[in-house]
Structures are given as C-alpha cells and as structure tokens.
Design a protein around this motif. Structure first.
Motif, PDB file in Angstrom:
ATOM      1  N   THR A   1       0.926  -1.280   0.122  1.00 44.12           N
ATOM      2  CA  THR A   1      -0.003  -0.126   0.098  1.00 44.12           C
ATOM      3  C   THR A   1       0.859   1.215   0.034  1.00 44.12           C
ATOM      4  O   THR A   1       1.718   1.466   0.671  1.00 44.12           O
ATOM      5  N   GLU A   2       0.542   2.203  -1.016  1.00 45.18           N
ATOM      6  CA  GLU A   2       1.312   3.453  -1.052  1.00 45.18           C
ATOM      7  C   GLU A   2       0.378   4.509  -0.285  1.00 45.18           C
ATOM      8  O   GLU A   2      -0.652   4.719  -0.630  1.00 45.18           O
ATOM      9  N   PHE A   3       1.141   5.301   0.362  1.00 44.82           N
ATOM     10  CA  PHE A   3       0.508   6.397   1.193  1.00 44.82           C
ATOM     11  C   PHE A   3       1.165   7.842   0.718  1.00 44.82           C
ATOM     12  O   PHE A   3       2.273   8.086   0.644  1.00 44.82           O
TER      13      PHE A   3
ATOM     14  N   VAL B   1      -4.364   6.683   1.734  1.00 52.43           N
ATOM     15  CA  VAL B   1      -3.966   5.459   0.582  1.00 52.43           C
ATOM     16  C   VAL B   1      -3.716   6.287  -0.895  1.00 52.43           C
ATOM     17  O   VAL B   1      -4.780   6.659  -1.177  1.00 52.43           O
ATOM     18  N   ASN B   2      -2.776   5.999  -1.350  1.00 53.40           N
ATOM     19  CA  ASN B   2      -2.508   6.498  -2.698  1.00 53.40           C
ATOM     20  C   ASN B   2      -3.067   5.133  -3.677  1.00 53.40           C
ATOM     21  O   ASN B   2      -4.042   5.331  -4.468  1.00 53.40           O
ATOM     22  N   GLU B   3      -2.234   4.327  -3.741  1.00 57.78           N
ATOM     23  CA  GLU B   3      -2.894   3.204  -4.424  1.00 57.78           C
ATOM     24  C   GLU B   3      -2.154   1.802  -3.764  1.00 57.78           C
ATOM     25  O   GLU B   3      -1.339   1.734  -2.908  1.00 57.78           O
ATOM     26  N   MET B   4      -2.523   0.569  -4.426  1.00 55.62           N
ATOM     27  CA  MET B   4      -2.289  -0.555  -3.941  1.00 55.62           C
ATOM     28  C   MET B   4      -1.672  -1.426  -4.989  1.00 55.62           C
ATOM     29  O   MET B   4      -2.091  -1.414  -6.234  1.00 55.62           O
TER      30      MET B   4
HETATM   31 MG    MG Z   1       2.360   4.636  -7.514  1.00 56.48          MG
END
Ligand code: MG
Ligand code: ADP
Length: 404
Positions: free
Chosen positions: A250-252, A274-277
């Motif tokens: 998980t990108e934050f 959360v940006n993307e997973m």
């Molecule tokens: Mg990314």
C-alpha cells in the motif's frame, strides 16, 4: 517439487524466482518478451502474448500455484483457468488493483482514507467534475499507468487541455480526477497473508520520487512510532478487506494539510491517505533484500510454496537507502551494453552494501535497470551516500568511450 508460475518476467519476477528456487521450488515464467530478465534465470518459460489462451492453458497446466509480478496482466484471458489452480493474490484482487476506478471505489466502500475523486467518461465530464474536485487536481487514466505514466497534474483549465485531447478520453475510456495532495512524505507498507492464516507486516518504507518514478527508499521511514503503527494498521486492514493471500503493497501520501473534501486518518499532526495498492512485490520493497531477515520475495515465495513465512525483522539498528539505477546511468556512461556498466565508483563508497543489476537487454532512459543499497548509522548519511554514489556512476565514462 512445487512448480510456481509467475506471470511477467521483469525484475520483480526475476528476484521472486530466485527466492522460490532457493526455497526448493521450480519456476515457470510467462512473458511475451523472449528477452525478459526472469526467463533467463529459470529452467522453463513460456513466451506468448497475454491473450494467447492456449499458451495460458499450458502455463496453468504446468504450475501448482500462480502469481504475477505486475498489475497489467490481462485478467480476462486468465479468468477461464481461475478455478483450475490457486492464483495468489486472487483474480478479484488483481482486477481491483489494476483499475483505478475499482481501486478507489474499494477504498471508499471500506472506509479507508483516500483523496477525493470523481470518475469522468468524456472531456465534458472532466470539466463538470471540477465542481466536486477543484484545482489543483490530478487526472489519471484508469488502467495501464505506472511510474507516473497516464497522469497529468492540473492547476488551470489550460493545463488540462493536452490530457483531454489525449487518446484515452477521446476514445471514451473513463479517467479519474482526484484531489492533489500537498505531500510532506510518501511511504509504503507491505503486508503478507497466507492461506493458512499467517499474517505479517513489514516496517514502513519512506519513498522519494523524481519525475514520478521512485528514486530512493529509506528503511525504516523517518516517522514516529505512532504514525508507523497507524500506517501498518491501515495497510493490514486494506489487505484483510481485499482478502489478499500473497503480498499487498500500500502506497500512502502523508500530508501536513488535509486534501480538499477527502477522507483522512489523522495521526501525530499528519493526514494520511492511501494512494494506490499493488498486489505484488514492490520496487520500494527491494530494500528488504538487504535490510531484513527475510525479503519481500522470500515471504511471497514461502506463501506460494506453502511453507511458514516467519517474521521479517530489520537486521541492524541503522538506516538503509535503496537507490534505483535507471537506463540513464548507462547512457551517461556511454555503456553500449547493459553488462558494461562501470562500477569502479564502489571503491569510494563503503556505505554501498549491495548492487543488483537486472540483466535487461537494452538500456533506455527512465527504464529500471538495477538498484543498490547503502547502510549508515543515520538516514541522512545513508541517503547522501546513495546520491553521491549514483552521481559518481553517472559521471564515470566507460573506458571504450574515452578519447585516446
Ligand atoms: Mg505509485
Ligand atoms: P503510478 O505509481 O502507478 O505511476 P501513482 O498514482 O502512484 O501512479 O502516482 C505516481 C506519483 O505521482 C505518486 O507517487 C505521487 O508522487 C504523484 N501523485 C499521484 N497522485 C497524486 C495526487 N493526487 N496528489 C499529489 N501527487 C500525486
């Protein structure tokens, strides 16, 4: 001996294949590119397009469990074989993470923090969505994006024009319009879950991007324990809610100010989104190969081979910094083949404890060709040494290109 199938033969597939083989498994790589780095390191590979049903059937026939090293695998072509062999993480997870609309909708439905977004299916709808998601915002294609590709940062009506004229939206494919976050820090967190009920979470990594491409990862992230625990909790919740068996990265975004109309989790004076997973090993997770008792690849290999995954811990009390090596370093050196990279700068940088080159057939600008890791007592020194080492590589000229 268990045979593991990996869809995709890039560096993530190659490093995962190494771990699987080290743990006693065999690997079959599936990739349309005959020169894929991972295909060279395993005994069996299938070279066919993502939609070649016969080749996919053959691949499934050979394997006991299947995983993938990137999200843009054609899930439709794999669907007919979904019930024949375990796919880890599942096709449902893959579909959710490969489509930004499904991904954002999942975050929204799960009550997980994310920046406000709207879905637009035409240039007109993009304009209309600005009422709900005003400037500054980011326009993103819903599929196929990586390393910032398919994105446009928008501050004014004029700045969105090129995106609106691009193929995606003019072909009627939907796009996401999302609030731009005023980012203080980007971090990522990898959670691993096994079908037998084990669940572990790696320490949080701090990520520094350049031109939307990951540049450096610092391990552990320079954040408070409270913030770190909160991020691990959210990453674990995302993996549980998505029913992930395998890895979920998980990108934050960590912000000092809240993003407009967005659902944040507040902690320690920061706003978390959360940006993307990504349901797979992650570029930021390369640092675990040097920094942890078990790497992200080892953990996934163990899940795929149905052996206990153990608990990855940091190996030393200091800081590690992973730096990406893009094709630009090769081009700057005048290295004509990927194997020609001159690494003599290593002599000046004892902080560099590892260098991994992926053996890609051709060096191109912005292409990820390898990475390295530094270690130091403090993060600043580890980061500085990483920057200086890479600059030194960039400033080295391979012997053959020197006059005389
Ligand atoms: Mg990314
Ligand atoms: P990908 O990694 O698939 O290319 P991301 O959505 O992670 O796509 O975007 C890449 C980078 O662009 C992020 O790591 C971040 O630096 C920047 N970015 C993306 N979305 C936003 C946003 N809403 N606000 C601010 N920066 C963003």
């Amino acid at each position: 001996m268990r045979q593991i199938g990996i869809l995709g033969g890039g560096q993530l597939g190659m490093l995962l294949a190494e771990s699987v083989q080290r743990h006693g498994g065999k690997v079959v790589i599936y990739d349309p590119d005959p020169r894929a780095p991972a295909a060279k390191t395993v005994s069996q590979s299938i070279c066919a397009t993502w939609t070649d049903t016969q080749a996919i059937e053959k691949f499934f026939g050979k394997c006991d469990a299947i995983t993938y090293e990137f999200e843009n695998v054609e899930s439709g072509a794999i669907a007919p074989f979904e019930n024949s062999k375990p796919i880890l993480p599942s096709l449902h997870v893959l579909r959710t993470c490969q489509d930004r609309i499904l991904e954002k909708t999942f975050l929204k439905d799960a009550g997980l923090p994310h920046v406000n977004f709207a879905i637009a299916k035409s240039p007109q709808q993009v304009i209309e969505s600005l009422a709900d998601v005003p400037f500054p915002c980011v326009l993103k294609t819903t599929r196929g994006g990586y390393d910032g590709k398919g994105q446009a940062f928008a501050r004014t009506n004029r700045s969105i024009k090129p995106f609106l004229q691009s193929n995606t939206i003019s072909e009627g494919l939907p796009v996401i319009v999302e609030a731009a976050a005023d980012i203080a820090l980007e971090v990522s967190c990898i959670v691993a879950r096994s079908p037998s009920g084990e669940e572990i979470v790696f320490p949080v990594f701090e990520n520094i991007h350049k031109d939307h491409i990951l540049d450096f990862t610092i391990f552990p992230a320079r954040i408070s324990e409270a913030l770190s625990e909160k991020l691990q909790q959210i990453a674990t919740e995302a993996a549980r809610r998505l029913d992930v068996y395998g890895l979920l990265t998980t990108e934050f975004f960590i912000c000092r100010k809240p993003a407009a109309n967005s659902l944040a989790v507040e902690c320690d004076g920061y706003y978390i989104y959360v940006n993307e997973m990504a349901p797979r090993p992650h570029n930021s997770g390369h640092v675990t190969m040097s920094a942890c008792t078990l790497s992200q690849f080892d953990v996934l290999a163990r899940i795929l081979l149905s052996i206990p995954m153990g608990c990855p811990r940091g190996l030393a009390p200091g800081y590690y910094c992973m730096g990406n090596l893009l094709g630009d370093v090769w081009l700057a050196q005048g290295a004509t083949t990927p194997g020609d990279l001159d690494l003599s700068a290593l002599a000046q940088y004892p902080e560099v404890i590892d260098v991994v080159l992926y053996g890609k057939a051709e060096a191109r600008s912005k292409r990820k060709m390898g990475h390295f890791v530094t270690y130091a007592d403090d993060a600043k020194t580890a980061l500085k040494a990483a920057g200086q080492f890479r600059d030194s590589l960039t400033n080295t000229r391979v012997a053959t290109s020197q006059p005389g």
